[in-house]
Design an enzyme around this catalytic site. Structure first.
Site, PDB file in Angstrom:
ATOM      1  N   HIS A 157      -4.127  -1.059   4.499  1.00 52.36           N
ATOM      2  CA  HIS A 157      -3.444  -1.089   3.205  1.00 52.36           C
ATOM      3  C   HIS A 157      -3.075   0.295   2.692  1.00 52.36           C
ATOM      4  O   HIS A 157      -2.589   0.424   1.569  1.00 52.36           O
ATOM      5  CB  HIS A 157      -4.302  -1.821   2.180  1.00 52.36           C
ATOM      6  CG  HIS A 157      -4.470  -3.270   2.476  1.00 52.36           C
ATOM      7  ND1 HIS A 157      -3.546  -4.225   2.100  1.00 52.36           N
ATOM      8  CD2 HIS A 157      -5.438  -3.935   3.167  1.00 52.36           C
ATOM      9  CE1 HIS A 157      -3.947  -5.412   2.512  1.00 52.36           C
ATOM     10  NE2 HIS A 157      -5.086  -5.270   3.161  1.00 52.36           N
ATOM     11  N   ASP A 364       1.692   6.262  -0.904  1.00 59.87           N
ATOM     12  CA  ASP A 364       1.028   4.996  -1.202  1.00 59.87           C
ATOM     13  C   ASP A 364       1.362   3.994  -0.107  1.00 59.87           C
ATOM     14  O   ASP A 364       2.520   3.894   0.313  1.00 59.87           O
ATOM     15  CB  ASP A 364       1.499   4.447  -2.551  1.00 59.87           C
ATOM     16  CG  ASP A 364       0.410   3.705  -3.295  1.00 59.87           C
ATOM     17  OD1 ASP A 364      -0.540   3.235  -2.646  1.00 59.87           O
ATOM     18  OD2 ASP A 364       0.490   3.598  -4.534  1.00 59.87           O
TER      19      ASP A 364
END
Length: 461
Positions: A157, A364
């Site tokens: 992730h 991110d």
């Protein structure tokens, strides 16, 4: 039908309430498991004097959680140490902040072995196993050592760094090799997938056909599949009583001013210092907008035991004070900086009240706040999403106003553009963004990954 066994560092308590201030991944996994059914296993977040492997079970809507306590030195070395002082900064391209300690690496391996030993009795032969994130790279290999031959997938992730950065990690080869214990490895974007592929080829000598990697008789398939939110649920949440109340509270407190909102865990990867500087630049360059706008930054602290997180909090305290000291007036504060988390329904109302959603991480893996902001908007009068080009979500949300978060000028220009954007353009951009978010939601992500996992052959001896 086979169950889905999800394994992650932390496990969210099963609940049907929207009052908890859970992170985006926890909410997404909970939603996925409610549809698929199965077990969610991981660390309880609690510390015990001696590791026993004793499990605590809790039944939720459609699935069961199984959690285990860790020893204090496990948490220090595995979680605070290797996961968050070594891997997290390195995988976010901050090798200047990465700490390489043998005790960290040893604790990380030890905890993954303990978790594998504890989880193994829960797994039945037909179950599908889905391991989540950077805390558990070696877990699949440890389960294989314990006779687990199930279909097994791994999903990362956070970003995957290019080989030239990954090789600064002393255990880079071993880390890459552990991923060949999985049948399927997933990433949020094609960029992260290709960085992993390049590392496996260049560092290990693996062979690739673009979709699979092969090494020493093992083949792992790669997939890029960006996670979504439970978009239908979050849209409904924005119309809930608590959301409507928080919406009215924010509108009343704005006194006719336009609100810009940022919601981020307090972390150097989120670009909060750069965001504050960009907002300060906007105040400098657009004096006519002073008193017409304010920035609400919600930044709940995390990983307080890690020194770099203490430093970012100190820096932001000073920067917010400086901006307010320079620009505030007796009836206006340009920056509201809040160090606490809020329940999802309250956040939904806050998002809906904001003319601009400011999401500007330096790096991110994806970023679910951007998707939540869009889902919460009023279709007749939506706000504008300003999004970092370096967030994984930028590959999907192309109708956002995309910026370089390192550039204070670009952030300033984007704020000015968003504030002046005509309603027709705001609606058109929002419709395109919302269509993607509704289509590629958390259930799309779940089905896409598990369908790919179902197509691989279960491991054989």
């Amino acid at each position: 039908m086979s169950r889905l066994i999800v394994i992650s560092n932390r496990v969210a308590a099963p609940t049907t309430s929207h009052s908890g201030a859970q992170g985006g991944l926890a909410v997404a996994l909970s939603s996925a498991l409610q549809e698929a059914g199965g077990i969610w296993f991981g660390w309880s977040g609690e510390v015990t004097e001696e590791f026993t492997g004793q499990l605590s079970f809790q039944r939720g809507e459609g699935y069961t959680t199984a959690t285990v306590d860790l020893e204090e030195h496990d948490v220090e070395e595995y979680y605070d140490g290797y996961a968050n002082r070594t891997l997290w900064p390195l995988f976010h391209y901050r090798i200047d902040l990465a700490e390489y300690e043998r005790s960290f690496a040893g604790g990380y391996q030890r905890v993954n072995e303990r978790l594998a030993e504890t989880a193994r009795p829960l797994i039945e032969p037909e179950d599908r196993i889905w391991i989540q994130d950077y805390h558990m790279f070696p877990l699949g290999e440890e389960l294989r050592k314990r006779g687990c031959r199930n279909r097994m997938g791994f999903f990362l992730h956070i970003p995957w760094p290019p080989p030239r950065l990954l090789t600064t990690l002393p255990e880079a080869r071993e880390l890459l090799e552990t991923l060949f214990a999985y049948d399927l490895v997933g990433f949020h974007t094609e960029e992260w997938l290709r960085s992993f592929e390049e590392g496996a080829v260049n560092i290990l000598g693996a062979t690739s056909d673009g979709e699979t990697l092969s090494l020493n008789g093992r083949t792992v398939r790669m997939i890029a599949s960006p996670i979504g939110i439970d978009a239908e649920d979050f849209t409904a949440l924005a119309a809930s009583p608590r959301a409507r109340l928080s919406f009215r509270q924010m509108r009343d407190s704005a006194v006719g001013r336009d609100m810009i909102v940022g919601v981020d865990r307090l972390d150097y990867s989120k670009g909060l210092e750069e965001r504050f500087l960009g907002y300060e630049r906007f105040l400098q360059e657009h004096p006519e907008e002073r008193k017409e706008v304010f920035l609400l930054q919600i930044a709940p602290p995390s990983r307080a035991a890690v020194e770099t997180y203490q430093k970012i909090r100190t820096a932001l305290d000073g920067l917010s004070g400086r901006i307010n000291g320079a620009y505030a007036d007796i009836d206006w504060v340009p920056l509201r900086y809040v160090n606490q988390g809020y329940p999802r329904d309250v956040l939904a109302g806050i998002y809906r009240a904001a003319r601009i959603g400011l999401v500007t991480p330096l790096r991110d893996g994806l970023n679910l706040v951007a998707k939540e902001y869009v889902a919460a908007q009023d279709p007749e009068d939506p706000g504008v999403l300003i999004l970092s080009r370096f967030a994984g979500a930028a590959e999907q949300l192309t109708e956002a106003v995309l910026v370089n978060p390192y550039s204070a000028e670009e952030i300033s220009d984007a704020i000015a553009l968003a504030l002046k954007m005509p309603r027709e353009e705001r609606v058109a951009r929002w419709q395109a963004l919302n269509e993607n978010i509704q289509r590629e939601d958390v259930f799309w992500w779940l089905r896409r990954f598990t369908s790919a996992l179902d197509t691989v052959e279960a491991m054989v001896d």
